[in-house]
Design an enzyme around this catalytic site. Structure first.
Site, mmCIF file in Angstrom:
data_model
loop_
_atom_site.group_PDB
_atom_site.id
_atom_site.type_symbol
_atom_site.label_atom_id
_atom_site.label_comp_id
_atom_site.label_asym_id
_atom_site.label_seq_id
_atom_site.Cartn_x
_atom_site.Cartn_y
_atom_site.Cartn_z
ATOM 1 N N GLN A 84 0.825 -1.219 0.000
ATOM 2 C CA GLN A 84 0.000 0.000 0.000
ATOM 3 C C GLN A 84 0.853 1.260 0.000
ATOM 4 O OE1 GLN A 84 -2.548 -0.383 3.456
ATOM 5 N NE2 GLN A 84 -3.475 -2.249 2.697
ATOM 6 N N HIS A 146 -1.278 0.763 5.648
ATOM 7 C CA HIS A 146 -2.018 1.730 6.473
ATOM 8 C C HIS A 146 -1.204 2.989 6.773
ATOM 9 C CE1 HIS A 146 -5.383 -1.084 8.112
ATOM 10 N NE2 HIS A 146 -5.110 -1.304 6.831
ATOM 11 N N GLU A 239 -15.814 4.219 8.317
ATOM 12 C CA GLU A 239 -16.492 5.332 8.995
ATOM 13 C C GLU A 239 -16.338 6.642 8.251
ATOM 14 O OE1 GLU A 239 -14.945 5.744 12.942
ATOM 15 O OE2 GLU A 239 -15.733 3.808 13.622
ATOM 16 N N TYR A 249 -11.460 9.349 18.179
ATOM 17 C CA TYR A 249 -12.426 8.701 17.301
ATOM 18 C C TYR A 249 -12.534 7.188 17.528
ATOM 19 C CZ TYR A 249 -13.372 13.206 15.496
ATOM 20 O OH TYR A 249 -13.785 14.505 15.428
ATOM 21 N N TYR A 260 -9.992 -9.401 10.436
ATOM 22 C CA TYR A 260 -10.013 -10.179 9.190
ATOM 23 C C TYR A 260 -10.140 -11.683 9.449
ATOM 24 C CZ TYR A 260 -8.826 -5.934 6.722
ATOM 25 O OH TYR A 260 -8.873 -4.680 6.210
#
Lengths: 371, 164
Positions: A84, A146, A239, A249, A260
């Site tokens: 990623q 991430h 979200e 949050y 997962y």
């Protein structure tokens, strides 16, 4: 007989009404501007009408008004292109016409591990110069996952940076001693604004603006100055949040998703001093970017948030009322691809980037115009 | 008749040990997550634990990925790892006379370690079992695998008299 007539009338009403609705929905046409991008990640708009496009594979390109895609710009720093990780977001300084400053986020490898880095550079005639690192996240990880990596200028010209939880470090999203799972706020020279919520606290990293996030890949400001962010949940639990400085949050202490492997991350969905999302998605839509629409081409969309989704591959038009979720419309599914980014162009058209992760140089740039 | 009985015993022993290992791995993850939440000040009651653990067991039985068109759940992944490890051990013991209890325990230990390592490689460093993200947790999981190997050998060797 009466029942038969009744059913027939209902069927005909539904048939014609659905046809009417379909034609009303298709108030747009899609125009493919390019289909040769290499895993495009973000797009931003230069004052001269050119588009600046980042590719996860480490390239920054210009798509000019004549529809020509440039060769990759030279002068970028060393970028970690893996999984990623790669070249991610672009933010053009609000005073670009004067200072020629652009800001780029990307993943990089340091001696402590992989992390998120932000540089600023001057862009003159397809040439980058004066490339300076202004931020290296204190979020070192062994993975290339991430990173978050969205950038957003606030009205005071400070820069927000979303920094993901690194996947394997999710608990650190609740720790104020690291940049994992945070939204950060810095000045454009890399210094910390003194009005950041935790600036006066010596035990907390001063760049932290909000915390308790997972992997935030959407970060926008609306025309009233409200900041919204969305983040990927694990299995379910994506979200959309209204972002206010200093707030928590919740990830991973509260979540609507599960791990997962099927196990529960947390049995709690709410807690004191932890914010609830405006909207959450179960199952996941994998939200990848977001734009606030305000433009002349689609007045009926004004005030909407457009959220691109990787799974199954569409764009969600979300309307809010008084900062609360009101409605969601699934759009552009006919593109039939993972959608990596959606942006509002200065002329009021929407620009969509497809992920293009299956084959090299197959990422598309699509313009949405009125019918 | 002898062969059928032997196969039934082997199958029964394997299913039992694989189920035990799978459940213990899930339990470790559940405890790991709940312990962290407790440290954050959340109220973790016995009811919360039981509810979470039962959900985690159900989750492990649901498909986590589809490979070659076949949905695979977490128990299948663990069972496949143990099966390969026990088969290799069985073949190795035909050639090298190693103590069976030790060798199957070691195979169980190694199978969990290899399974987690391969998963990490497959997903670019991402660790799907949250309890394996730290060395202590990983070691505990491997020990659970060793326990599975121990149990398998114990059960298989407990019945030969009856089989005969």
């Amino acid at each position: 007989m009466r029942k038969y007539l009744h059913n027939t009338l209902i069927f005909l009403a539904i048939f014609f009404l659905s046809d009417e609705l379909n034609s009303a929905e298709k108030n747009y046409q899609l125009e493919t501007l390019s289909n040769q991008l290499d895993r495009p990640w973000d797009i931003d708009f230069l004052p001269n009408g050119d588009f600046l496009i980042s590719e996860l594979t480490g390239n920054l390109r210009i798509f000019n008004k004549r529809g020509v895609l440039s060769q990759p710009l030279k002068g970028l720093p060393s970028i970690l292109v893996k999984s990623q990780g790669g070249l991610s977001d672009i933010a053009i300084h609000p005073n670009f016409s004067d200072n020629k400053l652009i800001f780029l986020s990307f993943s990089s490898t340091k001696s402590q591990g992989n992390t998120l880095q932000v540089v600023r550079a001057r862009l003159n005639n397809e040439t980058l110069s004066d490339v300076r690192t202004i931020f290296i996240a204190n979020a070192f990880r062994e993975t290339a996952a991430h990173f978050g990596a969205r950038l957003l200028f606030l009205s005071d010209n400070t820069l927000l940076i979303s920094s993901g939880d690194g996947f394997n470090h999710r608990e650190k999203a609740q720790s104020l001693n690291s940049h994992f799972g945070k939204i950060l706020r810095i000045n454009i020279d890399g210094s910390t604004p003194s009005d950041n919520p935790f600036f006066a606290r010596k035990d907390i990293l001063p760049e932290i603006w909000t915390y308790g996030h997972r992997n935030q890949q959407g970060l926008i400001i609306d025309n009233n100055g409200a900041v919204y962010s969305h983040e990927h949940g694990p299995r379910g639990g994506d979200e959309l949040n209204l972002i206010k400085p200093g707030l928590n949050y919740g990830w991973p202490a509260i979540t609507y998703g599960i791990d997962y492997n099927g196990s529960i991350v947390s049995p709690f969905k709410e807690a004191d001093n932890m914010e609830q999302p405006l909207k959450y998605w179960v199952p996941s839509i994998a939200p990848s970017d977001m734009t606030f629409y305000e433009g002349p081409l689609f007045p009926e969309w004004n005030g909407s948030l457009f959220i691109s989704a990787l799974s199954p591959g569409d764009v969600r038009r979300v309307t809010l009322r008084d900062n609360k979720f009101e409605s969601e419309e699934v759009m552009f599914g006919e593109i039939n691809s993972r959608i990596r980014s959606v942006k509002t162009a200065p002329d009021g058209s929407l620009i969509i980037l497809t992920d293009g992760s299956k084959d090299k140089n197959t990422g598309q740039m699509i313009r949405v115009l009125p019918n | 008749m002898f062969v059928i009985k032997k196969i039934i015993i082997l199958g029964f022993s394997f299913v039992l040990s694989a189920s035990l290992v799978g459940s213990a791995v899930i339990l470790q993850s559940t405890l790991w997550n709940l312990f962290w939440l407790k440290m954050q000040g959340f109220d973790i009651s016995l009811g919360t634990f039981l509810l979470t653990f039962s959900h985690d067991i159900q989750g492990a039985l649901s498909p986590i990925l589809v490979q070659w068109g076949v949905p695979i759940n977490f128990y299948s992944v663990i069972s496949a790892s143990l099966l390969i490890a026990f088969l290799v051990t069985f073949l190795a013991r035909l050639m090298i006379p190693i103590n069976s209890r030790f060798s199957y325990s070691f195979a169980g230990f190694l199978s969990i370690y290899v399974m987690i390592t391969l998963t990490i490689m497959q997903y670019d460093g991402i660790i799907l079992i949250s309890g394996a993200r730290e060395n202590t947790g990983l070691f505990v999981l491997c020990c659970v695998g060793a326990l599975g190997g121990f149990l398998f050998d114990f059960l298989v060797n407990r019945f030969p008299g009856r089989v005969k």
